[in-house]
Design a protein around this motif. Sequence first.
Motif, PDB file in Angstrom:
ATOM      1  N   GLY A  52      -0.824  18.037 -36.885  1.00 55.00           N
ATOM      2  CA  GLY A  52      -0.820  16.818 -37.860  1.00 55.00           C
ATOM      3  C   GLY A  52      -1.998  16.804 -38.168  1.00 55.00           C
ATOM      4  O   GLY A  52      -2.224  15.317 -38.843  1.00 55.00           O
ATOM      5  N   THR A 230      -0.192  14.939 -31.067  1.00 50.91           N
ATOM      6  CA  THR A 230       1.074  14.181 -32.063  1.00 50.91           C
ATOM      7  C   THR A 230       1.589  13.072 -30.977  1.00 50.91           C
ATOM      8  O   THR A 230       1.785  12.669 -30.808  1.00 50.91           O
ATOM      9  CB  THR A 230       2.357  14.719 -32.286  1.00 50.91           C
ATOM     10  N   MET A 232      -0.264  11.666 -29.527  1.00 46.60           N
ATOM     11  CA  MET A 232      -0.668  10.051 -29.868  1.00 46.60           C
ATOM     12  C   MET A 232      -0.475   9.796 -31.133  1.00 46.60           C
ATOM     13  O   MET A 232      -0.372  10.959 -31.909  1.00 46.60           O
ATOM     14  CB  MET A 232      -2.006  10.472 -28.895  1.00 46.60           C
ATOM     15  N   GLY A 233      -0.989   8.737 -31.556  1.00 52.42           N
ATOM     16  CA  GLY A 233      -0.902   8.017 -32.401  1.00 52.42           C
ATOM     17  C   GLY A 233       0.765   7.541 -33.466  1.00 52.42           C
ATOM     18  O   GLY A 233       1.246   7.518 -31.744  1.00 52.42           O
ATOM     19  N   THR A 234       0.354   7.846 -34.525  1.00 51.24           N
ATOM     20  CA  THR A 234       1.900   7.251 -35.045  1.00 51.24           C
ATOM     21  C   THR A 234       2.887   8.479 -35.409  1.00 51.24           C
ATOM     22  O   THR A 234       2.228   9.703 -35.476  1.00 51.24           O
ATOM     23  CB  THR A 234       1.585   6.046 -36.318  1.00 51.24           C
ATOM     24  N   GLU A 235       3.803   8.087 -36.336  1.00 49.71           N
ATOM     25  CA  GLU A 235       5.199   9.365 -36.423  1.00 49.71           C
ATOM     26  C   GLU A 235       3.724  10.189 -37.941  1.00 49.71           C
ATOM     27  O   GLU A 235       3.688  10.863 -37.899  1.00 49.71           O
ATOM     28  CB  GLU A 235       5.296   8.408 -37.335  1.00 49.71           C
ATOM     29  N   LYS A 236       3.140   9.492 -38.667  1.00 52.26           N
ATOM     30  CA  LYS A 236       2.162  10.080 -39.659  1.00 52.26           C
ATOM     31  C   LYS A 236       0.843   9.991 -39.704  1.00 52.26           C
ATOM     32  O   LYS A 236       0.467  10.665 -40.335  1.00 52.26           O
ATOM     33  CB  LYS A 236       2.808   9.756 -40.934  1.00 52.26           C
ATOM     34  N   GLN A 238      -1.585  11.281 -36.650  1.00 50.92           N
ATOM     35  CA  GLN A 238      -1.518  11.639 -35.608  1.00 50.92           C
ATOM     36  C   GLN A 238      -2.843  11.887 -34.919  1.00 50.92           C
ATOM     37  O   GLN A 238      -3.258  12.157 -35.492  1.00 50.92           O
ATOM     38  CB  GLN A 238      -0.649  12.976 -35.093  1.00 50.92           C
TER      39      GLN A 238
ATOM     40  N   LYS B 274      -0.460   5.145 -22.511  1.00 49.65           N
ATOM     41  CA  LYS B 274       0.647   4.651 -23.024  1.00 49.65           C
ATOM     42  C   LYS B 274       1.401   3.367 -22.013  1.00 49.65           C
ATOM     43  O   LYS B 274       2.211   3.593 -20.989  1.00 49.65           O
ATOM     44  CB  LYS B 274       2.121   5.344 -23.907  1.00 49.65           C
ATOM     45  N   HIS B 289       5.671  14.781 -33.104  1.00 49.33           N
ATOM     46  CA  HIS B 289       6.837  15.060 -35.145  1.00 49.33           C
ATOM     47  C   HIS B 289       6.522  17.108 -35.071  1.00 49.33           C
ATOM     48  O   HIS B 289       5.424  16.810 -35.593  1.00 49.33           O
ATOM     49  CB  HIS B 289       6.026  14.348 -35.445  1.00 49.33           C
TER      50      HIS B 289
END
Lengths: 437, 323
Positions: A52, A230, A232-236, A238, B274, B289
């Motif tokens: 991503g 992935t 780390m970061g957010t869903e979209k 990354q 985290k 994801h």
Amino acid sequence: MSTQLTPILTDFWDDPQSWTLATYEKHEGYQGLKKALGMKPEDLVQMTKDSGLRGRGGAGFPTGMKWGFLPPPDGGPRYLVVNADESEPGTCKDIPLMMAAPQFLIEGVAITSFAIGCNHAFIYLRGEVVHVYRRLLRAVEEAYAAGYLGKNILGSGFDLDVTVHAGAGAYICGEETALLDSLEGRRGQPRLKPPFPAVAGLYARPTVVNNVESIASVPPILLHGADWFTEMGTEKSQGFGIFSLSGHVKNPGQYEAPLGITLRELLDMAGGMRDPNKKLKFWTPGGSSTPLFTDEHLDIPLDFESVAAAGSMLGTRALQIFDETTCVVRAVDRWTDFYKHESCGKCTPCREGTWWLKQILGRLEHGQGDEEDLEKLLDVCDNILGRSFCALGDGATSPITSSIQYFRDEYLKHLELGHCPFDVRESTLFHKDRVTA
Amino acid sequence: MAGDNFGMQTAAGHLTVAAESKEPYTAEQLAGLDADAAQVIARYPQKRSALLPLLHLVQSVDGYVTGRGIDWCADKLDLSTAEVSGVATFYTQYKRHPNGEYTVGVCTNTLCAIMGGDQIFDEVSEHLGIGHDETTPDGKVTLERIECNAACDYAPVVMANWEFFDNQTPESTKALVDDLRAGKDVKPSRGPNKVCTFKQVSRVLAGFNDGLADEGVGAGPASLAGLEVAHEHGWTAPKAPKADSTKADDESADNKSSDNKSADAKTDAKADAKTEAKATGDAKAPGRHTSGNAAANDPDEKPTAQGTLFDDGAEGKGKEGKA
Ligand SMILES: Cc1cc2nc3c(=O)[nH]c(=O)nc-3n(C[C@H](O)[C@H](O)[C@H](O)COP(=O)(O)O)c2cc1C
Ligand code: SF4
Ligand code: FES
């Protein structure tokens, strides 16, 4: 604070000889390349897609997808060009990265070149940073000597040459097609797209252009896996990125964190505002070309989607922080001066428009002109935005329209008083020191 | 750039050069230049790409872009002199009249200007009695306003022959130019042990390494600010899955086994890096994801009213949107 920093690319910058190959090898250097050379190039592209990773140069385009756009090999050359022109006002991450740990970039170049079938890669560095150029030249020399570049790299049969090229001072050369023209020895002016560089880039051959930080992120992703990234970061959005804090904060500098961290969290880590009694007034989330934010936006997650939803852009994560001693009209006037100066002149809306914007802002900052000038500014912006040949013109309008949106009263105050209401000395770094000394 | 400093240009846009700058090179100079040019040209698949470095090289000999330098570049690269001067006038680092031994550039882009760059420029300008792009009578210092030099975390920034002088004040910069004029060595905040001359630096910019890369710091204090915070709190990046990273060939067949590994990684990551708050957050919670690049992951989400800033256009939607 909930989010924590994740030093990866910045991890060993405090090593006394952080820029050498020896130091890099002590920190997993070139293990990614060794792994890559045993893989199929298409699997490397797929891995980058799976991670991503999105371009760190401003637009956030998925890096693996960009590599995947290259047409199938036709036997002719294919190129990787690294965009190391870093000139967007506020952006100051690639230069310290290449100064402190250039080998990250060189290994990333080697892996990416292998993945896309390139045997000659270029690093286009802005010319105004001569010590960074020395470090890159040296890093390439060391990599050749160790067999990480050159012929038959580590016995794999893969050949790669790397040329580090210095520009000569022009912001527009950061725009990827202008960069290619410049690298071909021409005036740096953007090209019509399509054809995109993937199809006809450098010397009209298939070319990938990527930002320094994008390419430097490839070795750790390859070594630790797409899943690690992935995490780390957010869903979209990354992964991690370097956030650059500058201006009126206690400890400006580089903070490497997962995407989605907020300015409030970053400010906490950076010791708060430089003067705790002065409030945050406005800030740029991603350089001067991204619409301004204010203290209302402290809790917006700094990822591509959230920043866009709030009306700006994540850009290059160049967080320029201004407190209430700063005149927003002065700030915007100066940025406009920059766009006027750096407009390449190829298209009329930007060339003429930025000139007029500067005339109007210049007089407003001095309390001259009238309220109609604000409408005129917005009208000129409207004629530039979306009508310019490249994104420089669009970017020029961002600080203007956003500042009028949030600070219309401050523009009017200038007109009312007939001069700027601020004392320029109060916002300086040394004013505080002089007062507290 | 397309700016207001075309003092040496005719109305038709041609670069006019002083007659003495057409004086031919000596045989010795020419031999040196030609040998260097051969090396520069060899770096590129097409020789025109050598033009920017060759112009830097001209400055390393002449101190600015001379008429003879333009002729020489045109000759080396089979270009017309108009093509060469068209390029030379586009870029701000190419000087159209003799430059001082040291270019002192004060960043007056917004952030530095506000942090004090404007005062620095004004005071140094008054101190030296020269304005932008002017040179002291002794030929030592050329003063310039420069744009953001990618060092905003060290604002206000001054560059001397393109070496970093961080966190400057009017006093420190006046001392800097005084030292340069007095012929004293000066050491940048982040750079080699001493600032080289304009000609020496121009040679480096043509791609000839002067061997000084190992001098100076790796990173200045601001570059390390985040790392220090991380050290203080014991924060590190998530641990990688304990994969056998030297074994390359099991990679593509990794899908199955990676489930185990990433389960480890997830636990590790949560424990190390985290916190609960982040992990239990809503859609922004970190997570794995597999759809990283699925169609839903629109690459260029932008505010709808905005244009196409930094548009790669690679997805082909940029121009249509604008038409
Ligand atoms: C005016 C302008 C200046 C730019 N400057 C830079 C720059 O200095 N560095 C950079 O990496 N990208 C810059 N970009 C973005 C590039 O065009 C391109 O999107 C980027 O290099 C792609 O790399 P990435 O996908 O890895 O981010 C600029 C774009 C514009 C319109
Ligand atoms: S928008 Fe500005 S910089 Fe871009 S092509 Fe037009 S004139 Fe040049
Ligand atoms: S604004 Fe001066 S270095 Fe960025």
